[in-house]
Design a protein around this motif. Structure first.
Motif, PDB file in Angstrom:
ATOM      1  N   SER A  53       0.820  -1.212   0.000  1.00 58.22           N
ATOM      2  CA  SER A  53       0.000   0.000   0.000  1.00 58.22           C
ATOM      3  C   SER A  53       0.851   1.259   0.000  1.00 58.22           C
ATOM      4  N   ALA A  54       0.294   2.326  -0.623  1.00 59.48           N
ATOM      5  CA  ALA A  54       1.017   3.602  -0.701  1.00 59.48           C
ATOM      6  C   ALA A  54       0.288   4.697   0.073  1.00 59.48           C
ATOM      7  N   LEU A  55      -0.702   4.297   0.880  1.00 60.31           N
ATOM      8  CA  LEU A  55      -1.602   5.289   1.473  1.00 60.31           C
ATOM      9  C   LEU A  55      -0.932   6.293   2.406  1.00 60.31           C
ATOM     10  N   ASN A  56       0.160   5.918   3.058  1.00 59.14           N
ATOM     11  CA  ASN A  56       0.816   6.870   3.972  1.00 59.14           C
ATOM     12  C   ASN A  56       1.942   7.652   3.316  1.00 59.14           C
ATOM     13  N   LEU A  57       2.123   7.474   2.011  1.00 61.96           N
ATOM     14  CA  LEU A  57       3.232   8.168   1.338  1.00 61.96           C
ATOM     15  C   LEU A  57       3.025   9.674   1.203  1.00 61.96           C
ATOM     16  N   PRO A  58       1.798  10.160   0.928  1.00 62.84           N
ATOM     17  CA  PRO A  58       1.639  11.628   0.826  1.00 62.84           C
ATOM     18  C   PRO A  58       2.143  12.335   2.091  1.00 62.84           C
ATOM     19  N   ALA A  59       1.865  11.764   3.255  1.00 63.51           N
ATOM     20  CA  ALA A  59       2.333  12.377   4.503  1.00 63.51           C
ATOM     21  C   ALA A  59       3.856  12.356   4.573  1.00 63.51           C
ATOM     22  N   ALA A  60       4.463  11.248   4.140  1.00 60.04           N
ATOM     23  CA  ALA A  60       5.926  11.118   4.200  1.00 60.04           C
ATOM     24  C   ALA A  60       6.587  12.146   3.283  1.00 60.04           C
ATOM     25  N   ILE A  61       6.026  12.322   2.099  1.00 60.53           N
ATOM     26  CA  ILE A  61       6.594  13.276   1.128  1.00 60.53           C
ATOM     27  C   ILE A  61       6.510  14.693   1.701  1.00 60.53           C
ATOM     28  N   LYS A  62       5.363  15.029   2.283  1.00 59.94           N
ATOM     29  CA  LYS A  62       5.188  16.383   2.842  1.00 59.94           C
ATOM     30  C   LYS A  62       6.181  16.606   3.987  1.00 59.94           C
ATOM     31  N   ALA A  63       6.337  15.569   4.818  1.00 56.27           N
ATOM     32  CA  ALA A  63       7.291  15.676   5.930  1.00 56.27           C
ATOM     33  C   ALA A  63       8.699  15.873   5.407  1.00 56.27           C
ATOM     34  N   GLY A  99      -0.111   1.263  -6.028  1.00 49.80           N
ATOM     35  CA  GLY A  99      -0.999   0.986  -4.895  1.00 49.80           C
ATOM     36  C   GLY A  99      -2.409   0.657  -5.355  1.00 49.80           C
ATOM     37  N   GLU A 100      -2.885   1.392  -6.347  1.00 50.17           N
ATOM     38  CA  GLU A 100      -4.229   1.160  -6.897  1.00 50.17           C
ATOM     39  C   GLU A 100      -4.329  -0.216  -7.551  1.00 50.17           C
ATOM     40  N   VAL A 101      -3.283  -0.607  -8.269  1.00 46.60           N
ATOM     41  CA  VAL A 101      -3.261  -1.934  -8.899  1.00 46.60           C
ATOM     42  C   VAL A 101      -3.331  -3.020  -7.818  1.00 46.60           C
ATOM     43  N   LEU A 102      -2.521  -2.857  -6.790  1.00 42.58           N
ATOM     44  CA  LEU A 102      -2.448  -3.867  -5.734  1.00 42.58           C
ATOM     45  C   LEU A 102      -3.766  -3.987  -4.969  1.00 42.58           C
TER      46      LEU A 102
END
Lengths: 247, 112
Positions: A53-63, A99-102
Protein backbone atom coordinates in the motif's frame (compact mmCIF):
# COMPACT_ATOMS: atom_id res chain seq x y z
CA UNK A 1 32.40 28.03 -23.28
CA UNK A 2 30.05 25.57 -21.66
CA UNK A 3 30.89 23.40 -18.75
CA UNK A 4 29.19 20.62 -16.84
CA UNK A 5 29.03 20.66 -13.08
CA UNK A 6 29.61 17.13 -11.83
CA UNK A 7 27.77 16.49 -8.62
CA UNK A 8 28.98 13.08 -7.47
CA UNK A 9 28.17 12.75 -3.88
CA UNK A 10 27.53 10.22 -1.17
CA UNK A 11 24.05 10.19 0.31
CA UNK A 12 23.35 8.67 3.72
CA UNK A 13 20.28 6.57 3.14
CA UNK A 14 17.83 4.09 4.62
CA UNK A 15 15.61 2.83 1.86
CA UNK A 16 13.33 0.42 3.70
CA UNK A 17 11.22 1.75 6.56
CA UNK A 18 7.67 0.76 7.50
CA UNK A 19 5.04 3.23 8.65
CA UNK A 20 2.16 2.55 11.05
CA UNK A 21 0.11 1.46 8.05
CA UNK A 22 2.03 -1.83 8.02
CA UNK A 23 0.42 -3.90 10.76
CA UNK A 24 3.77 -5.17 12.02
CA UNK A 25 5.14 -1.65 12.53
CA UNK A 26 4.65 0.15 15.84
CA UNK A 27 1.99 2.86 16.11
CA UNK A 28 4.69 5.52 16.66
CA UNK A 29 5.98 4.95 13.11
CA UNK A 30 3.95 7.81 11.69
CA UNK A 31 5.40 9.27 8.48
CA UNK A 32 6.33 12.56 10.16
CA UNK A 33 8.01 10.71 13.04
CA UNK A 34 9.99 8.60 10.58
CA UNK A 35 11.20 11.57 8.56
CA UNK A 36 11.85 13.60 11.72
CA UNK A 37 13.96 10.77 13.11
CA UNK A 38 15.80 10.52 9.79
CA UNK A 39 16.60 14.20 10.01
CA UNK A 40 17.86 13.84 13.59
CA UNK A 41 20.04 10.91 12.54
CA UNK A 42 21.51 13.02 9.76
CA UNK A 43 20.17 10.95 6.86
CA UNK A 44 19.93 12.51 3.40
CA UNK A 45 17.25 10.19 2.11
CA UNK A 46 14.77 7.56 3.26
CA UNK A 47 12.17 5.40 1.59
CA UNK A 48 8.90 4.54 3.29
CA UNK A 49 7.77 1.12 2.05
CA UNK A 50 4.60 -0.30 3.53
CA UNK A 51 3.24 -3.74 2.73
CA UNK A 52 1.25 -3.58 -0.48
CA UNK A 53 0.00 0.00 0.00
CA UNK A 54 1.02 3.60 -0.70
CA UNK A 55 -1.60 5.29 1.47
CA UNK A 56 0.82 6.87 3.97
CA UNK A 57 3.23 8.17 1.34
CA UNK A 58 1.64 11.63 0.83
CA UNK A 59 2.33 12.38 4.50
CA UNK A 60 5.93 11.12 4.20
CA UNK A 61 6.59 13.28 1.13
CA UNK A 62 5.19 16.38 2.84
CA UNK A 63 7.29 15.68 5.93
CA UNK A 64 10.34 15.32 3.71
CA UNK A 65 9.82 18.77 2.23
CA UNK A 66 9.37 20.25 5.67
CA UNK A 67 12.39 18.55 7.25
CA UNK A 68 14.73 18.72 4.28
CA UNK A 69 15.02 14.94 3.87
CA UNK A 70 14.60 13.30 0.47
CA UNK A 71 11.75 10.78 0.68
CA UNK A 72 11.62 8.09 -1.99
CA UNK A 73 8.11 6.69 -2.44
CA UNK A 74 8.10 2.90 -2.20
CA UNK A 75 5.92 -0.15 -1.63
CA UNK A 76 7.00 -3.56 -0.33
CA UNK A 77 4.95 -5.86 -2.55
CA UNK A 78 4.27 -9.51 -1.66
CA UNK A 79 4.27 -11.66 -4.80
CA UNK A 80 2.22 -14.79 -5.31
CA UNK A 81 5.34 -16.80 -4.47
CA UNK A 82 5.41 -15.01 -1.09
CA UNK A 83 8.55 -13.06 -2.06
CA UNK A 84 8.93 -9.47 -0.86
CA UNK A 85 9.85 -6.93 -3.54
CA UNK A 86 10.62 -3.26 -2.93
CA UNK A 87 9.22 -1.08 -5.70
CA UNK A 88 10.71 2.41 -5.74
CA UNK A 89 9.53 5.42 -7.73
CA UNK A 90 10.66 8.98 -8.46
CA UNK A 91 7.20 10.45 -8.07
CA UNK A 92 4.46 9.93 -5.49
CA UNK A 93 1.85 9.56 -8.26
CA UNK A 94 3.66 6.52 -9.62
CA UNK A 95 3.65 4.79 -6.23
CA UNK A 96 -0.02 5.62 -5.79
CA UNK A 97 -0.68 4.08 -9.20
CA UNK A 98 0.96 0.81 -8.15
CA UNK A 99 -1.00 0.99 -4.90
CA UNK A 100 -4.23 1.16 -6.90
CA UNK A 101 -3.26 -1.93 -8.90
CA UNK A 102 -2.45 -3.87 -5.73
CA UNK A 103 -5.78 -2.85 -4.23
CA UNK A 104 -7.50 -5.22 -6.64
CA UNK A 105 -5.03 -8.06 -6.22
CA UNK A 106 -5.16 -9.02 -2.56
CA UNK A 107 -7.71 -11.43 -1.06
CA UNK A 108 -10.31 -9.53 0.91
CA UNK A 109 -9.38 -10.80 4.35
CA UNK A 110 -10.13 -8.42 7.18
CA UNK A 111 -7.25 -7.49 9.42
CA UNK A 112 -7.41 -8.66 13.04
CA UNK A 113 -5.42 -5.99 14.93
CA UNK A 114 -5.12 -8.20 18.02
CA UNK A 115 -3.16 -10.72 15.91
CA UNK A 116 -1.32 -8.63 13.36
CA UNK A 117 -1.32 -5.06 14.64
CA UNK A 118 -3.10 -1.89 13.61
CA UNK A 119 -2.98 -0.57 10.04
CA UNK A 120 -3.20 3.18 10.71
CA UNK A 121 -3.81 5.58 7.82
CA UNK A 122 -2.75 9.20 8.37
CA UNK A 123 -3.50 12.34 6.39
CA UNK A 124 -0.75 14.59 5.01
CA UNK A 125 -0.39 16.24 8.40
CA UNK A 126 0.14 12.93 10.23
CA UNK A 127 -3.31 12.88 11.81
CA UNK A 128 -4.79 9.37 12.01
CA UNK A 129 -7.86 9.20 9.79
CA UNK A 130 -8.75 5.55 10.08
CA UNK A 131 -7.65 1.95 10.04
CA UNK A 132 -7.17 0.13 6.78
CA UNK A 133 -9.57 -2.80 6.96
CA UNK A 134 -8.11 -5.33 4.55
CA UNK A 135 -5.12 -7.29 5.87
CA UNK A 136 -2.07 -5.96 4.01
CA UNK A 137 0.18 -8.93 4.80
CA UNK A 138 -1.32 -11.35 2.28
CA UNK A 139 0.21 -12.09 -1.10
CA UNK A 140 -0.99 -10.27 -4.20
CA UNK A 141 -2.27 -12.33 -7.07
CA UNK A 142 0.74 -11.28 -9.15
CA UNK A 143 3.88 -13.23 -9.93
CA UNK A 144 7.34 -11.82 -9.38
CA UNK A 145 7.55 -11.26 -13.13
CA UNK A 146 4.18 -9.46 -13.16
CA UNK A 147 5.34 -7.09 -10.45
CA UNK A 148 8.60 -6.46 -12.33
CA UNK A 149 6.68 -5.64 -15.53
CA UNK A 150 4.07 -3.43 -13.88
CA UNK A 151 6.68 -1.53 -11.87
CA UNK A 152 8.77 -0.89 -14.98
CA UNK A 153 5.73 0.19 -16.96
CA UNK A 154 4.84 2.74 -14.30
CA UNK A 155 8.45 3.97 -14.40
CA UNK A 156 9.89 2.57 -11.20
CA UNK A 157 12.47 -0.03 -10.24
CA UNK A 158 11.96 -3.34 -8.44
CA UNK A 159 14.54 -4.32 -5.81
CA UNK A 160 14.08 -7.75 -4.19
CA UNK A 161 13.96 -7.25 -0.42
CA UNK A 162 16.32 -8.98 2.07
CA UNK A 163 17.18 -11.58 -0.57
CA UNK A 164 19.31 -13.72 1.68
CA UNK A 165 17.32 -13.82 4.88
CA UNK A 166 13.81 -14.09 6.18
CA UNK A 167 10.71 -16.06 5.36
CA UNK A 168 9.90 -13.92 2.32
CA UNK A 169 13.34 -13.72 0.80
CA UNK A 170 13.70 -14.36 -2.91
CA UNK A 171 16.72 -16.63 -2.53
CA UNK A 172 15.17 -18.66 0.25
CA UNK A 173 11.89 -19.14 -1.59
CA UNK A 174 13.18 -19.63 -5.14
CA UNK A 175 16.82 -20.58 -4.62
CA UNK A 176 18.00 -18.49 -7.56
CA UNK A 177 17.55 -15.10 -9.16
CA UNK A 178 14.98 -15.03 -11.99
CA UNK A 179 17.00 -15.46 -15.14
CA UNK A 180 15.20 -13.19 -17.58
CA UNK A 181 14.78 -10.08 -15.47
CA UNK A 182 17.20 -7.18 -15.25
CA UNK A 183 17.82 -6.75 -11.53
CA UNK A 184 20.85 -4.51 -10.95
CA UNK A 185 20.18 -3.99 -7.24
CA UNK A 186 19.08 -6.25 -4.39
CA UNK A 187 18.60 -5.61 -0.71
CA UNK A 188 20.65 -7.87 1.53
CA UNK A 189 20.87 -8.60 5.19
CA UNK A 190 24.29 -8.73 6.83
CA UNK A 191 27.35 -9.59 4.78
CA UNK A 192 27.07 -9.50 1.00
CA UNK A 193 26.42 -13.06 -0.23
CA UNK A 194 28.81 -14.28 -2.87
CA UNK A 195 25.87 -15.12 -5.09
CA UNK A 196 25.10 -11.40 -5.38
CA UNK A 197 28.43 -10.40 -6.93
CA UNK A 198 27.85 -8.01 -9.78
CA UNK A 199 24.83 -6.40 -8.22
CA UNK A 200 24.52 -3.40 -5.96
CA UNK A 201 23.70 -4.77 -2.51
CA UNK A 202 21.64 -2.33 -0.51
CA UNK A 203 21.56 -2.51 3.24
CA UNK A 204 18.50 -0.99 4.86
CA UNK A 205 16.90 -1.20 8.26
CA UNK A 206 13.48 -2.67 7.41
CA UNK A 207 12.61 -0.61 10.48
CA UNK A 208 9.34 -1.32 12.24
CA UNK A 209 10.15 0.98 15.13
CA UNK A 210 11.90 4.35 15.27
CA UNK A 211 15.24 3.37 16.87
CA UNK A 212 15.79 0.76 14.16
CA UNK A 213 16.13 3.37 11.43
CA UNK A 214 19.75 3.34 10.21
CA UNK A 215 22.26 5.70 11.74
CA UNK A 216 24.16 7.97 9.39
CA UNK A 217 27.07 6.11 7.87
CA UNK A 218 25.59 3.82 5.25
CA UNK A 219 25.99 5.63 1.94
CA UNK A 220 24.96 5.43 -1.67
CA UNK A 221 26.88 7.18 -4.44
CA UNK A 222 24.47 9.42 -6.33
CA UNK A 223 24.62 12.20 -8.93
CA UNK A 224 22.19 14.28 -6.93
CA UNK A 225 20.30 13.89 -3.69
CA UNK A 226 16.80 13.54 -5.05
CA UNK A 227 14.42 10.72 -5.84
CA UNK A 228 15.73 10.95 -9.42
CA UNK A 229 19.34 10.59 -8.27
CA UNK A 230 18.58 7.66 -6.00
CA UNK A 231 16.50 5.76 -8.56
CA UNK A 232 19.29 6.34 -11.08
CA UNK A 233 21.83 4.88 -8.64
CA UNK A 234 19.63 1.82 -8.07
CA UNK A 235 19.37 1.38 -11.85
CA UNK A 236 23.13 1.67 -12.30
CA UNK A 237 23.70 -1.10 -9.79
CA UNK A 238 27.31 -2.13 -9.50
CA UNK A 239 28.42 -0.39 -12.69
CA UNK A 240 31.27 2.10 -12.61
CA UNK A 241 30.60 5.02 -10.39
CA UNK A 242 28.04 3.44 -8.10
CA UNK A 243 28.95 1.70 -4.90
CA UNK A 244 27.27 1.58 -1.55
CA UNK A 245 29.84 2.38 1.09
CA UNK A 246 29.78 1.18 4.62
CA UNK A 247 29.37 -2.57 3.99
CA UNK B 1 -12.70 -36.14 15.28
CA UNK B 2 -10.86 -34.24 18.02
CA UNK B 3 -7.16 -33.44 18.03
CA UNK B 4 -6.79 -35.94 20.90
CA UNK B 5 -7.59 -38.75 18.49
CA UNK B 6 -5.12 -37.39 15.92
CA UNK B 7 -2.36 -37.42 18.54
CA UNK B 8 -3.09 -41.05 19.41
CA UNK B 9 -3.55 -42.38 15.90
CA UNK B 10 -0.62 -40.49 14.30
CA UNK B 11 1.66 -40.69 17.31
CA UNK B 12 2.14 -36.92 17.47
CA UNK B 13 4.16 -34.97 19.99
CA UNK B 14 2.11 -32.36 21.89
CA UNK B 15 4.04 -29.07 22.10
CA UNK B 16 1.44 -26.79 23.74
CA UNK B 17 -0.20 -28.69 26.62
CA UNK B 18 -2.03 -25.52 27.68
CA UNK B 19 -3.95 -25.43 24.40
CA UNK B 20 -5.70 -28.73 25.07
CA UNK B 21 -6.73 -31.51 22.69
CA UNK B 22 -10.45 -30.96 22.34
CA UNK B 23 -10.58 -28.97 19.14
CA UNK B 24 -12.74 -30.45 16.39
CA UNK B 25 -10.78 -31.33 13.22
CA UNK B 26 -12.93 -30.45 10.21
CA UNK B 27 -10.34 -30.71 7.46
CA UNK B 28 -6.67 -30.81 6.57
CA UNK B 29 -4.26 -28.64 4.63
CA UNK B 30 -0.65 -28.89 3.52
CA UNK B 31 1.14 -25.68 2.59
CA UNK B 32 4.31 -23.81 3.55
CA UNK B 33 3.44 -20.39 2.13
CA UNK B 34 1.84 -18.32 4.86
CA UNK B 35 0.16 -15.97 2.43
CA UNK B 36 -1.48 -18.88 0.68
CA UNK B 37 -2.84 -20.38 3.89
CA UNK B 38 -4.06 -16.94 4.96
CA UNK B 39 -6.14 -16.79 1.82
CA UNK B 40 -7.42 -20.39 1.81
CA UNK B 41 -7.69 -21.45 5.45
CA UNK B 42 -11.01 -22.48 7.00
CA UNK B 43 -12.13 -23.10 10.55
CA UNK B 44 -11.08 -26.36 12.19
CA UNK B 45 -8.34 -27.22 9.71
CA UNK B 46 -5.37 -29.32 10.79
CA UNK B 47 -2.49 -27.49 9.05
CA UNK B 48 0.53 -29.61 8.17
CA UNK B 49 3.67 -27.58 7.51
CA UNK B 50 7.44 -27.34 7.90
CA UNK B 51 7.15 -23.59 8.40
CA UNK B 52 7.70 -22.63 12.04
CA UNK B 53 7.86 -18.85 11.78
CA UNK B 54 5.90 -17.15 14.57
CA UNK B 55 3.36 -15.88 12.03
CA UNK B 56 2.18 -19.48 11.63
CA UNK B 57 0.39 -19.00 14.95
CA UNK B 58 -1.21 -15.76 13.82
CA UNK B 59 -2.48 -17.43 10.65
CA UNK B 60 -3.77 -20.48 12.57
CA UNK B 61 -5.51 -18.13 14.99
CA UNK B 62 -6.97 -16.00 12.21
CA UNK B 63 -8.90 -18.98 10.87
CA UNK B 64 -9.40 -20.88 14.14
CA UNK B 65 -7.50 -23.95 13.01
CA UNK B 66 -7.87 -27.06 15.17
CA UNK B 67 -4.10 -27.49 15.22
CA UNK B 68 -0.78 -27.01 13.43
CA UNK B 69 1.12 -30.24 12.72
CA UNK B 70 4.84 -29.61 12.24
CA UNK B 71 6.36 -32.22 9.94
CA UNK B 72 9.90 -33.63 9.73
CA UNK B 73 10.59 -32.89 13.40
CA UNK B 74 11.26 -29.24 12.61
CA UNK B 75 12.32 -27.21 15.60
CA UNK B 76 9.76 -24.82 17.01
CA UNK B 77 11.21 -21.87 18.92
CA UNK B 78 10.06 -21.09 22.44
CA UNK B 79 8.58 -17.72 21.50
CA UNK B 80 6.41 -19.47 18.93
CA UNK B 81 5.15 -21.97 21.51
CA UNK B 82 4.51 -19.17 24.00
CA UNK B 83 2.47 -17.35 21.39
CA UNK B 84 0.56 -20.55 20.64
CA UNK B 85 -0.24 -21.02 24.34
CA UNK B 86 -1.40 -17.42 24.49
CA UNK B 87 -3.65 -17.83 21.45
CA UNK B 88 -4.88 -21.30 22.44
CA UNK B 89 -3.47 -22.92 19.29
CA UNK B 90 -2.27 -26.51 19.61
CA UNK B 91 1.01 -27.35 17.89
CA UNK B 92 1.74 -31.03 17.29
CA UNK B 93 4.87 -32.55 15.80
CA UNK B 94 5.92 -35.66 13.90
CA UNK B 95 9.14 -36.95 12.33
CA UNK B 96 7.18 -37.93 9.22
CA UNK B 97 7.01 -35.88 6.02
CA UNK B 98 4.05 -33.65 5.14
CA UNK B 99 3.21 -36.11 2.41
CA UNK B 100 2.98 -39.11 4.73
CA UNK B 101 1.11 -37.16 7.39
CA UNK B 102 -1.50 -35.91 4.96
CA UNK B 103 -1.95 -39.43 3.60
CA UNK B 104 -2.49 -40.77 7.09
CA UNK B 105 -4.89 -37.97 7.98
CA UNK B 106 -6.87 -38.71 4.85
CA UNK B 107 -7.03 -42.43 5.71
CA UNK B 108 -8.38 -41.50 9.12
CA UNK B 109 -11.35 -39.96 7.39
CA UNK B 110 -10.39 -36.29 7.24
CA UNK B 111 -11.30 -35.86 3.60
CA UNK B 112 -11.94 -32.10 3.35
Amino acid sequence: MSWVLKTDMNASVDLHIHSCLSPCASDEMTPWNIVGMAMLKGLDAVAVCDHNSALNLPAAIKAGKEYGVCVVPGIEVTSREDVHLLCYFEALEQALELGEVLNTKQPNIKNKPSLFGEQIIVNEDDEPVGNFERLLLTACDLSLEDIYTITNEIGGIMVPAHVNKGANSLMIVLGMMPQDLDIPTVEIFGIRPHSMLGRLCLTSSDAHQLPDILEKGYQLEVDEISTKGIIAALRRGEKAGTAAKGQ
Amino acid sequence: MRTRELVEKLDLEVLVPKAGLDAEVTGGYVCDLLSWVMAKGTEGMAWITIQTHINVIAVASLHDFSCVIVAESCEVAKDVLDKAAEEGIQVLRSPLSSYKLSGMLYELGIKN
